[in-house]
Design a protein around this motif. Structure first.
Motif, PDB file in Angstrom:
ATOM      1  N   ASP A 399      21.314 -27.045 -65.464  1.00  0.00           N
ATOM      2  CA  ASP A 399      21.423 -28.409 -64.954  1.00  0.00           C
ATOM      3  C   ASP A 399      21.880 -28.435 -63.498  1.00  0.00           C
ATOM      4  O   ASP A 399      21.684 -29.420 -62.785  1.00  0.00           O
ATOM      5  N   TYR A 400      22.524 -27.378 -63.072  1.00  0.00           N
ATOM      6  CA  TYR A 400      23.061 -27.305 -61.712  1.00  0.00           C
ATOM      7  C   TYR A 400      23.286 -25.833 -61.371  1.00  0.00           C
ATOM      8  O   TYR A 400      23.188 -24.949 -62.236  1.00  0.00           O
ATOM      9  N   GLY A 401      23.597 -25.571 -60.112  1.00  0.00           N
ATOM     10  CA  GLY A 401      23.909 -24.218 -59.692  1.00  0.00           C
ATOM     11  C   GLY A 401      23.213 -23.832 -58.399  1.00  0.00           C
ATOM     12  O   GLY A 401      22.451 -24.611 -57.814  1.00  0.00           O
ATOM     13  N   VAL A 402      23.488 -22.624 -57.944  1.00  0.00           N
ATOM     14  CA  VAL A 402      22.818 -22.045 -56.777  1.00  0.00           C
ATOM     15  C   VAL A 402      22.152 -20.750 -57.224  1.00  0.00           C
ATOM     16  O   VAL A 402      22.593 -20.108 -58.177  1.00  0.00           O
ATOM     17  N   LYS A 403      21.103 -20.369 -56.531  1.00  0.00           N
ATOM     18  CA  LYS A 403      20.390 -19.157 -56.948  1.00  0.00           C
ATOM     19  C   LYS A 403      20.837 -17.958 -56.124  1.00  0.00           C
ATOM     20  O   LYS A 403      21.242 -18.091 -54.958  1.00  0.00           O
ATOM     21  N   ILE A 404      20.794 -16.789 -56.752  1.00  0.00           N
ATOM     22  CA  ILE A 404      21.013 -15.551 -56.006  1.00  0.00           C
ATOM     23  C   ILE A 404      19.725 -15.257 -55.243  1.00  0.00           C
ATOM     24  O   ILE A 404      18.676 -15.033 -55.829  1.00  0.00           O
ATOM     25  N   ASN A 405      19.846 -15.294 -53.929  1.00  0.00           N
ATOM     26  CA  ASN A 405      18.681 -15.195 -53.058  1.00  0.00           C
ATOM     27  C   ASN A 405      18.394 -13.761 -52.620  1.00  0.00           C
ATOM     28  O   ASN A 405      17.249 -13.392 -52.386  1.00  0.00           O
ATOM     29  N   LYS A 406      19.492 -12.966 -52.524  1.00  0.00           N
ATOM     30  CA  LYS A 406      19.335 -11.612 -52.005  1.00  0.00           C
ATOM     31  C   LYS A 406      20.554 -10.790 -52.404  1.00  0.00           C
ATOM     32  O   LYS A 406      21.664 -11.327 -52.535  1.00  0.00           O
ATOM     33  N   ILE A 418      18.191 -11.263 -58.464  1.00  0.00           N
ATOM     34  CA  ILE A 418      17.518 -12.226 -57.584  1.00  0.00           C
ATOM     35  C   ILE A 418      16.757 -13.255 -58.416  1.00  0.00           C
ATOM     36  O   ILE A 418      15.945 -12.906 -59.278  1.00  0.00           O
ATOM     37  N   GLY A 419      17.050 -14.535 -58.150  1.00  0.00           N
ATOM     38  CA  GLY A 419      16.428 -15.627 -58.890  1.00  0.00           C
ATOM     39  C   GLY A 419      17.291 -16.178 -59.999  1.00  0.00           C
ATOM     40  O   GLY A 419      16.997 -17.251 -60.542  1.00  0.00           O
ATOM     41  N   THR A 420      18.390 -15.465 -60.360  1.00  0.00           N
ATOM     42  CA  THR A 420      19.300 -16.001 -61.371  1.00  0.00           C
ATOM     43  C   THR A 420      20.117 -17.144 -60.775  1.00  0.00           C
ATOM     44  O   THR A 420      20.235 -17.280 -59.553  1.00  0.00           O
ATOM     45  N   ILE A 421      20.691 -17.976 -61.642  1.00  0.00           N
ATOM     46  CA  ILE A 421      21.393 -19.180 -61.207  1.00  0.00           C
ATOM     47  C   ILE A 421      22.890 -19.049 -61.453  1.00  0.00           C
ATOM     48  O   ILE A 421      23.334 -18.878 -62.601  1.00  0.00           O
ATOM     49  N   ILE A 422      23.681 -19.105 -60.377  1.00  0.00           N
ATOM     50  CA  ILE A 422      25.141 -19.118 -60.498  1.00  0.00           C
ATOM     51  C   ILE A 422      25.581 -20.553 -60.749  1.00  0.00           C
ATOM     52  O   ILE A 422      25.276 -21.455 -59.957  1.00  0.00           O
TER      53      ILE A 422
END
Length: 466
Positions: A399-406, A418-422
């Motif tokens: 529902d919310y979060g930021v993605k691991i970009n690198k 990469i692509g998982t959601i924190i």
């Protein structure tokens, strides 16, 4: 308190200080792509329209003191608890709970209808806020919004026709200019001290990746002055007193204030948007030092060296290149990284700034549109995070979060991360990269970092860095 170069301590003037922004490599400046914002006044905050600064040795401080002393308030941070939280509260209150004073500081009335700016660390964790005016009237205050990164908060009391201090232009302050610090040190109400501007764009966080740009003054400031006013001889607000350097927690000759342009921008953002609008110039680099001049054969000994450009940023689109040296922004001299940070932090995404660079000995000027910050690097755990789109969240059932970009470390499994959601950091929910920065800014450096994330299979996982 916080160590300054291992010798001095940053002592909060009534709480726990948060210093921040971004810095990069040279001269111990290490960090991220540069964040920033803009200042078009869309709110109704009074701003001084005349700044004829008075100089000389026969300056009369009485008019400035009289103008400002009634607009600086005493702020009490009170915690209300239903049961004792420790043995001392048990002995004092029994099992019934009670009210405990967590701390006290100062605040500055900036509108006649009761808006007050103070430090975030003054009001942090409060169950109740009590504001006492110079005439001894006391009010309950509500928190309108706060920003731990700049250590600025906006609170409001229900009152009218109040004395207030108009914002001055902190970009115009000069070294040696007379200033007054107005606040409530040691709970001594309505104290005024005088001094001069000792330095501008002072960074107290040289070993961290979060630089700040302070006005330094020798006006006496002590615990309790936090959130109080730094004013010029015309009675205009040019800074919010925030920190001192001291080996014992009391004033020894230096104090620091958040520049009024930066504080005003944060307040306007809170009033208009509900949070701080942070953007980026889009460069990676740092202050020039003698070693950099020799190593890179630079044509100048001052400025900000551009070590990298963020793809798609305003800097890239405008034509700024690696190895350029930024010397001016909007006619503001840029001698070091904190000069750049301090000025850009008074701007918003979408603002256009004129950046003058030295490229191989030739001066060039570019109009750069500041863009919104979308990524944030966390070198201590080897990750870069980015704002996640609704599609990316929905894909993993978040529902919310930021993605691991690198991943920034070869020891981390990039293909799995990469692509998982924190969704949480240290049990605090994060919706965007600025909230990630806020959580990490407030964290005690000795505490572990606990990441809660949703993996590529949609399963909730946790990682702990100690």
């Amino acid at each position: 308190m916080k160590k300054i170069a291992s010798l001095l301590l940053v002592s909060i003037l009534g709480g726990a200080l948060t210093l921040s922004s971004y810095k990069l490599f040279f001269d111990e400046d290490a960090g991220n792509f540069l964040p920033q914002d803009a200042q078009t006044s869309k709110s109704f905050i009074p701003v001084a329209n005349n700044s004829n600064t008075v100089y000389g040795t026969n300056v009369d401080f009485t008019e400035a003191a009289e103008k400002t002393v009634h607009a600086v308030v005493h702020v009490k941070n009170v915690a209300v608890f239903k049961s004792p939280r420790n043995i001392w509260e048990y002995y004092q209150y029994g099992n019934n709970g009670g009210r405990a004073l967590q701390g006290a500081g100062s605040g500055v009335i900036i509108t006649p209808d009761g808006y007050i700016v103070t430090n975030n660390h003054v009001i942090e964790g409060a169950s109740e806020l009590e504001v006492t005016l110079n005439n001894n009237k006391t009010y309950k205050a509500e928190v309108i919004g706060s920003d731990p990164i700049t250590d600025i908060a906006l609170i409001k009391i229900d009152a009218d026709n109040l004395d207030y201090i108009p914002f001055g232009n902190s970009d115009n302050v000069k070294l040696g200019e007379w200033v007054l610090a107005v606040g409530n040190p040691f709970n001594l109400k309505s104290t005024v001290t005088a001094g001069i501007i000792s330095a501008k764009a002072r960074d107290l966080n040289a070993r961290d990746n979060s630089p700040q740009s302070f006005i330094q003054t020798d006006a006496a400031v002590n615990p309790g002055n936090s959130g109080g006013a730094l004013v010029n001889i015309n009675g205009e607000l040019i800074g919010i007193n925030t920190a001192i350097t001291s080996p014992n927690g009391s004033y020894i000759g230096y104090s620091f204030a958040v520049p009024s342009n930066n504080a005003r921008k944060v307040v306007e953002d809170i009033m208009e948007y509900g949070d701080v609008q942070q953007g980026i110039l889009g460069i990676r680099g740092g202050s020039i030092n003698p070693e950099a001049v020799q190593q890179y054969d630079l044509p100048t000994s001052q400025g900000v060296y551009v070590a990298g450009i963020a793809p798609g940023s305003g800097a890239e689109k405008a034509g700024i290149k690696e190895n350029d040296v930024i010397e001016k922004i909007d006619n503001i001299e840029i001698h070091k990284f904190s000069d750049l940070t301090g000025y850009i932090n008074s701007k918003r995404p979408g603002d256009v700034v004129a950046v003058k660079v030295n490229r191989g000995g030739k001066e060039k000027e570019f109009n750069v549109t500041l863009t919104k910050i979308n990524t944030f690097s966390i070198p201590s755990i080897g990750l870069e995070v980015a704002n996640a789109s609704e599609k990316e969240l929905k894909k993993l059932g978040a529902d919310y979060g930021v993605k691991i970009n690198k991943t920034l470390s070869q020891n981390l499994p990039a293909s799995e991360l990469i692509g998982t959601i924190i969704t949480e950091i240290n049990n605090q929910r994060v919706n965007n990269v600025r909230q990630v920065e806020e959580v990490l800014t407030e964290r005690n450096p000795s505490d572990p970092i606990v990441i809660t994330y949703i993996d590529l299979n949609g399963e909730k996982q946790r990682m702990i860095w100690r």
